[in-house]
Scaffold this motif. Sequence first.
Motif, PDB file in Angstrom:
ATOM      1  N   CYS A  89       0.725  -1.143   0.015  1.00 43.40           N
ATOM      2  CA  CYS A  89       0.134  -0.159  -0.041  1.00 43.40           C
ATOM      3  C   CYS A  89       0.904   1.086   0.025  1.00 43.40           C
ATOM      4  N   LEU A  90       2.060   1.164   0.893  1.00 45.37           N
ATOM      5  CA  LEU A  90       2.859   2.409   0.742  1.00 45.37           C
ATOM      6  C   LEU A  90       3.495   2.637  -0.569  1.00 45.37           C
ATOM      7  N   THR A  91       4.018   1.604  -1.294  1.00 48.96           N
ATOM      8  CA  THR A  91       4.741   1.701  -2.421  1.00 48.96           C
ATOM      9  C   THR A  91       3.694   2.215  -3.569  1.00 48.96           C
ATOM     10  N   SER A  92       2.595   1.709  -3.565  1.00 51.57           N
ATOM     11  CA  SER A  92       1.638   1.843  -4.767  1.00 51.57           C
ATOM     12  C   SER A  92       1.098   3.262  -4.406  1.00 51.57           C
ATOM     13  N   THR A 102      -8.190   0.647  -2.431  1.00 54.30           N
ATOM     14  CA  THR A 102      -8.362  -1.055  -3.080  1.00 54.30           C
ATOM     15  C   THR A 102      -9.080  -1.899  -1.946  1.00 54.30           C
ATOM     16  N   LEU A 103     -10.007  -2.862  -2.433  1.00 43.79           N
ATOM     17  CA  LEU A 103     -10.455  -3.824  -1.420  1.00 43.79           C
ATOM     18  C   LEU A 103     -10.787  -4.919  -2.020  1.00 43.79           C
ATOM     19  N   ASN A 104     -10.350  -6.048  -1.772  1.00 41.53           N
ATOM     20  CA  ASN A 104     -10.796  -7.465  -2.541  1.00 41.53           C
ATOM     21  C   ASN A 104     -10.489  -8.399  -1.393  1.00 41.53           C
ATOM     22  N   ASP A 105     -10.669  -9.692  -1.777  1.00 47.79           N
ATOM     23  CA  ASP A 105     -10.822 -10.693  -0.744  1.00 47.79           C
ATOM     24  C   ASP A 105      -9.332 -10.735  -0.337  1.00 47.79           C
ATOM     25  N   ASP A 106      -8.419 -10.477  -0.818  1.00 52.55           N
ATOM     26  CA  ASP A 106      -6.772 -10.705  -0.295  1.00 52.55           C
ATOM     27  C   ASP A 106      -6.165  -9.507   0.395  1.00 52.55           C
ATOM     28  N   TRP A 107      -6.525  -8.236  -0.046  1.00 52.41           N
ATOM     29  CA  TRP A 107      -5.948  -7.230   0.670  1.00 52.41           C
ATOM     30  C   TRP A 107      -6.689  -5.845   0.553  1.00 52.41           C
ATOM     31  N   VAL A 108      -6.610  -4.853   1.716  1.00 55.26           N
ATOM     32  CA  VAL A 108      -7.138  -3.598   1.499  1.00 55.26           C
ATOM     33  C   VAL A 108      -6.149  -2.556   1.759  1.00 55.26           C
ATOM     34  N   CYS A 109      -6.059  -1.599   0.704  1.00 52.26           N
ATOM     35  CA  CYS A 109      -5.288  -0.424   1.034  1.00 52.26           C
ATOM     36  C   CYS A 109      -6.427   0.660   1.008  1.00 52.26           C
ATOM     37  N   GLU A 110      -6.423   1.411   2.230  1.00 54.14           N
ATOM     38  CA  GLU A 110      -7.245   2.626   2.323  1.00 54.14           C
ATOM     39  C   GLU A 110      -6.764   3.851   2.074  1.00 54.14           C
ATOM     40  N   TYR A 111      -5.543   4.086   1.865  1.00 53.34           N
ATOM     41  CA  TYR A 111      -4.793   5.443   1.629  1.00 53.34           C
ATOM     42  C   TYR A 111      -5.343   6.418   2.480  1.00 53.34           C
ATOM     43  N   HIS A 125      -1.282  10.980   1.773  1.00 58.51           N
ATOM     44  CA  HIS A 125      -2.453   9.777   1.616  1.00 58.51           C
ATOM     45  C   HIS A 125      -1.788   8.524   1.365  1.00 58.51           C
ATOM     46  N   TYR A 126      -0.392   8.558   1.057  1.00 59.64           N
ATOM     47  CA  TYR A 126       0.257   7.193   1.011  1.00 59.64           C
ATOM     48  C   TYR A 126       0.675   6.657   2.262  1.00 59.64           C
ATOM     49  N   LEU A 127       0.612   7.266   3.277  1.00 62.24           N
ATOM     50  CA  LEU A 127       0.933   6.845   4.560  1.00 62.24           C
ATOM     51  C   LEU A 127      -0.385   6.662   5.528  1.00 62.24           C
ATOM     52  N   GLY A 128      -1.367   6.452   4.738  1.00 67.14           N
ATOM     53  CA  GLY A 128      -2.539   6.007   5.526  1.00 67.14           C
ATOM     54  C   GLY A 128      -2.765   4.733   6.016  1.00 67.14           C
ATOM     55  N   ASP A 129      -1.804   3.701   5.387  1.00 66.44           N
ATOM     56  CA  ASP A 129      -1.789   2.461   5.798  1.00 66.44           C
ATOM     57  C   ASP A 129      -0.686   2.037   6.664  1.00 66.44           C
ATOM     58  N   HIS A 130       0.071   3.048   7.015  1.00 67.34           N
ATOM     59  CA  HIS A 130       1.393   2.869   7.844  1.00 67.34           C
ATOM     60  C   HIS A 130       0.983   2.356   9.215  1.00 67.34           C
TER      61      HIS A 130
END
Length: 564
Positions: A89-92, A102-111, A125-130
């Motif tokens: 999430c941090l990289t993307s 992004t939300l699917n069965d495998d992972w979530v990135c909330e940003y 925004h890119y640190l929202g999942d830190h």
Amino acid sequence: MRLLAAAAAALLLAPFVATPAHAAGRPPEFRHELLAKAQPDECFNGVGQPYPAGPPCTAGQAKVNQAYVWGTALAGNRLWFGTGANLHCLTSGRTLDFKEPTLNDDWVCEYGRSQIAQRNPNLPHYLGDHRMPRLYMYDVRNRSLTEKTSAVTATPAGLQMLQATAGIRSAGTHRGVVFFAGPSISATMNMFAFDADTGAYLGAKNFTGYGNIRHFLVADGALYAGVGVGANGSLGGHVLRWVGSKADPFAFVSVANLTAQAADLAFHDGRVFVTTWPASAAAGAADEETSGEAPSPLAAVWMSPRLSTGAPGLDPADADGWQQVWSVTEYEPDLVTSHTYALGGLASYGGYLYWGTMHVPLKATTAHLELYPPKDEAGTRATIENTQRATVIFRGKDFGSSRERTELLYGAAQLPAYDPAAAGGAGAWNPVATGYTPKYGSAGFGEPFLNYTWKMVVSAGKLFVGTMDWSYLAKELQTPLTGINIDPAKFGGDLYVFDSTTRPARAVDKTGLGNYLNYGVRNMVADGSTLYLGMADPMNLRTDPDDDVPQGGWELVKLTVDCR
């Protein structure tokens, strides 16, 4: 961002046909065993929603944030390692500027929609999942895992510093001290020290002059570390030498001034060699095309003065004596794409220095779309298909002498390069020779989704190469598309081995060493004929022990090599 989404979709429709370089299956002389694994540490109840109490979770579902074994060091019978959370999430978010959750069965990135971002409106925004990283010590003799995080967080200052650390990207040990280090979320670098003999916490320090760190190296009795300057190492790099002690653990001096941030380090032929990451991407390419000035710092291999010259080891007088011995521009013909290359693992083996490249998925595509926006769908598709690169393996010897030579082991004899002046100024892609002929096979060891050479290490007379395979991430983009050539049997990071300098590499394992959600072998530490592997598994929503899918989160794996 719509162009990039289209790019991802079109990439997966492109005619990728993997040609395996080696026979399937793990050779019988390698045995792997899971030693430890990340556990769920949070409850998730929807993007942007408050996090329920737990786990165990009475609402929502369990989530495992700690994704990578990011930094690893072996001190006697104790393996010390630190983690990184939600790093995909941090990289993307940072590198690809993804902002839509992004939300699917495998992972979530909330940003920027995460609760953390909502409580801290000035947070990018890119640190929202830190999430705060964790520190561990694994006793390889007693087979016991001890978390050391609380030793740091027991004081307000330690808690604040660890919370502000993006992840423990590096670990090293020397003369009775263990170091954990990583970039902070404020463009500086944080370091934590422990007593390797007693396990006691020695303290922490924030280094304002540096913004990143990836690896430590012990060479000729001295400890070195490669660092970057500025946010994410964007302003250049240094190699530091430790001149401290248990009583003064954070004393370092700079012994190298580099044009790009240091990545990995190796001791070879009496010198320290360093791979680097680029300081810029599309912006650097644009500056280079329009200004006519010296090119922006790119990924390269650097060589130190001989460690036997002058004072024992390297000292500050050697800082300007390093020589760049190879650059990505010697291989990659496309200007913009060359600015997105990074170099990763390297190792000295059989008289050669081996190294590999790293390619953040869709980074080159993003840079091209930004600099040369396509005029139509056909142009977008051409950009996508021509900017994909799998990891490339090189080796060289006799650097700095008249006998110097570099060989391409896995790569391409020609690659597509964009000429903006072609077709009457409309621009066109054309095949251009790289100047090399691959000795053993195509890039990615024949697998197009192998994008990183993360780590190389020598054990039992063999050279092991840990890689990243992003096909499992890519498969999430296929719905509702059809005709995508992604083979589920190949999900999971690959581990390869060179048995000698005269043979091609062969696969030790191609499916994540027991868990196909492990998309890469992030770290390796050798202990005789045993390897300890730090795995990367960012599937933070895969936490159900009763379903038929493996679990997400980091794993520590032991690989035993039969030396028969």
